[in-house]
Design a protein around this motif. Structure first.
Motif, mmCIF file in Angstrom:
data_model
loop_
_atom_site.group_PDB
_atom_site.id
_atom_site.type_symbol
_atom_site.label_atom_id
_atom_site.label_comp_id
_atom_site.label_asym_id
_atom_site.label_seq_id
_atom_site.Cartn_x
_atom_site.Cartn_y
_atom_site.Cartn_z
ATOM 1 N N TYR A 26 5.159 -14.202 20.477
ATOM 2 C CA TYR A 26 6.208 -15.138 20.890
ATOM 3 C C TYR A 26 6.289 -16.328 19.933
ATOM 4 N N ASP A 27 5.163 -16.646 19.331
ATOM 5 C CA ASP A 27 5.161 -17.706 18.325
ATOM 6 C C ASP A 27 6.039 -17.300 17.145
ATOM 7 N N ALA A 28 5.984 -16.018 16.801
ATOM 8 C CA ALA A 28 6.799 -15.511 15.693
ATOM 9 C C ALA A 28 8.297 -15.572 16.018
ATOM 10 N N GLU A 29 8.640 -15.605 17.310
ATOM 11 C CA GLU A 29 10.037 -15.691 17.720
ATOM 12 C C GLU A 29 10.531 -17.134 17.843
ATOM 13 N N GLY A 30 9.630 -18.094 17.545
ATOM 14 C CA GLY A 30 10.013 -19.493 17.615
ATOM 15 C C GLY A 30 9.904 -20.105 19.000
ATOM 16 N N LEU A 31 9.287 -19.364 19.934
ATOM 17 C CA LEU A 31 9.098 -19.889 21.282
ATOM 18 C C LEU A 31 7.853 -20.769 21.343
ATOM 19 N N LEU A 32 7.789 -21.625 22.361
ATOM 20 C CA LEU A 32 6.675 -22.564 22.499
ATOM 21 C C LEU A 32 5.782 -22.172 23.670
ATOM 22 N N PRO A 33 4.445 -22.316 23.511
ATOM 23 C CA PRO A 33 3.552 -22.035 24.639
ATOM 24 C C PRO A 33 3.506 -23.220 25.595
ATOM 25 N N GLY A 34 3.281 -22.919 26.850
ATOM 26 C CA GLY A 34 3.151 -23.976 27.842
ATOM 27 C C GLY A 34 2.604 -23.422 29.131
ATOM 28 N N ARG A 35 2.143 -24.313 29.992
ATOM 29 C CA ARG A 35 1.626 -23.879 31.290
ATOM 30 C C ARG A 35 2.480 -24.456 32.409
ATOM 31 N N VAL A 36 2.820 -23.603 33.371
ATOM 32 C CA VAL A 36 3.679 -24.025 34.477
ATOM 33 C C VAL A 36 2.888 -24.940 35.406
ATOM 34 N N VAL A 37 3.394 -26.146 35.616
ATOM 35 C CA VAL A 37 2.720 -27.099 36.488
ATOM 36 C C VAL A 37 3.401 -27.223 37.847
ATOM 37 N N ARG A 38 4.635 -26.688 37.948
ATOM 38 C CA ARG A 38 5.364 -26.784 39.213
ATOM 39 C C ARG A 38 6.600 -25.885 39.138
ATOM 40 N N VAL A 39 6.921 -25.210 40.239
ATOM 41 C CA VAL A 39 8.111 -24.374 40.318
ATOM 42 C C VAL A 39 8.898 -24.754 41.561
ATOM 43 N N ASP A 40 10.205 -24.983 41.405
ATOM 44 C CA ASP A 40 11.050 -25.244 42.564
ATOM 45 C C ASP A 40 12.514 -25.053 42.200
ATOM 46 N N ARG A 41 13.251 -24.397 43.108
ATOM 47 C CA ARG A 41 14.697 -24.220 42.987
ATOM 48 C C ARG A 41 15.123 -23.616 41.646
ATOM 49 N N ARG A 42 14.485 -22.505 41.274
ATOM 50 C CA ARG A 42 14.815 -21.781 40.038
ATOM 51 C C ARG A 42 14.613 -22.614 38.770
ATOM 52 N N GLN A 43 13.860 -23.674 38.897
ATOM 53 C CA GLN A 43 13.481 -24.490 37.744
ATOM 54 C C GLN A 43 11.962 -24.646 37.767
ATOM 55 N N CYS A 44 11.399 -24.999 36.634
ATOM 56 C CA CYS A 44 9.970 -25.271 36.614
ATOM 57 C C CYS A 44 9.650 -26.354 35.587
ATOM 58 N N ASP A 45 8.569 -27.062 35.833
ATOM 59 C CA ASP A 45 8.038 -28.024 34.876
ATOM 60 C C ASP A 45 6.938 -27.330 34.090
ATOM 61 N N VAL A 46 7.003 -27.442 32.771
ATOM 62 C CA VAL A 46 6.053 -26.753 31.897
ATOM 63 C C VAL A 46 5.371 -27.766 30.988
ATOM 64 N N ALA A 47 4.032 -27.759 30.993
ATOM 65 C CA ALA A 47 3.264 -28.624 30.100
ATOM 66 C C ALA A 47 3.205 -27.966 28.726
ATOM 67 N N THR A 48 3.813 -28.610 27.725
ATOM 68 C CA THR A 48 3.821 -28.107 26.360
ATOM 69 C C THR A 48 3.168 -29.139 25.448
ATOM 70 N N ALA A 49 3.049 -28.792 24.177
ATOM 71 C CA ALA A 49 2.494 -29.737 23.210
ATOM 72 C C ALA A 49 3.404 -30.942 23.025
ATOM 73 N N ASP A 50 4.687 -30.811 23.404
ATOM 74 C CA ASP A 50 5.647 -31.913 23.305
ATOM 75 C C ASP A 50 5.750 -32.713 24.600
ATOM 76 N N GLY A 51 4.877 -32.393 25.555
ATOM 77 C CA GLY A 51 4.946 -33.048 26.856
ATOM 78 C C GLY A 51 5.464 -32.081 27.912
ATOM 79 N N VAL A 52 5.649 -32.589 29.125
ATOM 80 C CA VAL A 52 6.143 -31.756 30.219
ATOM 81 C C VAL A 52 7.662 -31.638 30.116
ATOM 82 N N VAL A 53 8.167 -30.388 30.081
ATOM 83 C CA VAL A 53 9.599 -30.149 29.940
ATOM 84 C C VAL A 53 10.106 -29.389 31.159
ATOM 85 N N ARG A 54 11.395 -29.533 31.440
ATOM 86 C CA ARG A 54 12.049 -28.834 32.535
ATOM 87 C C ARG A 54 12.744 -27.592 31.978
ATOM 88 N N ALA A 55 12.540 -26.452 32.627
ATOM 89 C CA ALA A 55 13.106 -25.205 32.108
ATOM 90 C C ALA A 55 13.621 -24.337 33.250
#
Length: 364
Positions: A26-55
């Motif tokens: 996935y790194d080769a595809e330009g995607l970023l790794p992260g860990r899901v810290v919360r899931v709600d309403r078809r959205q989730c907060d993901v802890a990445t190297a750039d901080g927590v992002v909404r996806a």
């Protein structure tokens, strides 16, 4: 951002070389790794190297609830600039804490992924429910995590002898499981729990009113989780925590706090049940007959242990209850799969008949 900086940024959330290797495609595809810290309403907060992002989770919410992204998953998320920003996939889970849903569809529900320790919080403000503890432990063992029982609100049992007896009762119910009496009010026992949770990811489980949020705040060293008082009449509380939240601990380790669980249904937990009642399974191996029901059969080692006072009758009854429940769940699951197969056969049969009718129409 370099791989070294990504590693450093995600290490507090449990990132290691094995996860990095799994993420390579996935790194080769330009995607970023992260860990899901919360899931709600078809959205989730993901802890990445750039901080927590909404996806957005549209790509990781299939019809099968066992494959839905959940708190604790390591995911591949699109880089900044995508609108909306999607989680594309998640990495294979090392462990997963699963219970059966309350619905009649015989489905499993994943409460947390990639967990090393399953901490079962049990309040000492009310009478111990040993059967419920056994149920939690069966699921914990089945998940692949190491269970730990934490007896919360230990300050409410000031007599040391009484507290020792309560701990002993739970230890008898939980062979091979650490049992820690803890008070978040005065800090007693917290040092032992900190030593446990600092090594990996821990999920905090228990009923509403068990003191999970108070315990989480004590481990975090600050009031992050909202706390509500339990009812005096039965010690039960309202759902202070409404979603599963992943939190990096200041002393190392990761904690997943969960809402209070009223229902704790087993989900294909035969191995976990066997682990909880390991002494019964060991005794059963000594019975004269391999299919001994431990009723009145001659040479039954289990009944002999009960007659000798070495095995409480309550343990055998609880063992039977969980075994029967698990068998029903498995049977329902198999029945559901059989029904799906039959439905697929009927669909294919109808398509075949329609195709034959179409051919006949052309032949006429």
């Amino acid at each position: 951002m370099t791989s070294t900086s990504v590693f450093s940024a995600l290490a507090p959330y449990g990132w290691d070389s094995a996860w990095a290797d799994a993420f390579t495609p996935y790194d080769a595809e330009g995607l970023l790794p992260g860990r899901v810290v919360r899931v709600d309403r078809r959205q989730c907060d993901v802890a990445t190297a750039d901080g927590v992002v909404r996806a957005d989770t549209a790509f990781v919410t299939p019809h099968d609830p066992m494959r839905v992204v959940c708190t604790g998953d390591w995911v591949a998320v699109e880089p900044a600039g995508s609108n909306p920003r999607y989680v594309r996939t998640y990495l294979p889970r090392r462990t997963a804490f699963v219970r059966s849903t309350s619905s009649k569809r015989s489905e499993g529900q994943i409460l947390a992924a990639n967990v090393d320790h399953a901490i079962v919080a049990v309040s000492l403000a009310v009478e111990l429910d040993l059967g419920r503890i056994e149920r939690f432990l069966a699921l914990a063992w089945e998940s692949g995590a190491q269970p730990v029982v934490v007896l919360t609100k230990a300050d409410l049992v000031p007599d040391a002898v009484t507290l020792s007896h309560l701990v002993q009762d739970v230890e008898t119910t939980a062979p091979g499981v650490p049992v820690l009496p803890v008070s978040a009010m005065d800090g007693a026992g917290l040092d032992l729990l900190v030593a446990v949770v600092s090594g990996g990811t821990s999920v905090l489980l228990g009923q509403s009113g068990a003191g999970k949020s108070t315990l989480a705040n004590a481990l975090l060293g600050e009031d992050v989780m909202e706390v509500q008082a339990a009812r005096d009449v039965d010690g039960k509380g309202r759902h202070t925590t409404t979603t599963r939240n992943l939190l990096a601990l200041p002393g190392g380790g990761v904690l997943i706090d969960t809402p209070g669980l009223r229902g704790v249904g087993l989900w294909d937990a035969e191995t976990g049940v066997g682990q909880v009642f390991s002494e019964i399974e060991e005794l059963a191996g000594r019975c004269r007959f391999h299919d001994c029901a431990h009723e009145s059969e001659p040479g039954c080692a289990v009944r002999s242990a009960i007659d000798a006072g070495e095995l409480p009758v309550r343990r055998l009854e609880s063992y039977r209850k969980l075994i029967r429940e698990n068998q029903r769940i498995v049977a329902k699951t198999d029945a559901r799969l059989r029904a799906e197969i039959r439905k697929d056969w009927k669909r294919k049969g109808a398509e075949g008949r329609a195709a034959m009718e179409a051919k006949r129409g052309r032949w006429r």
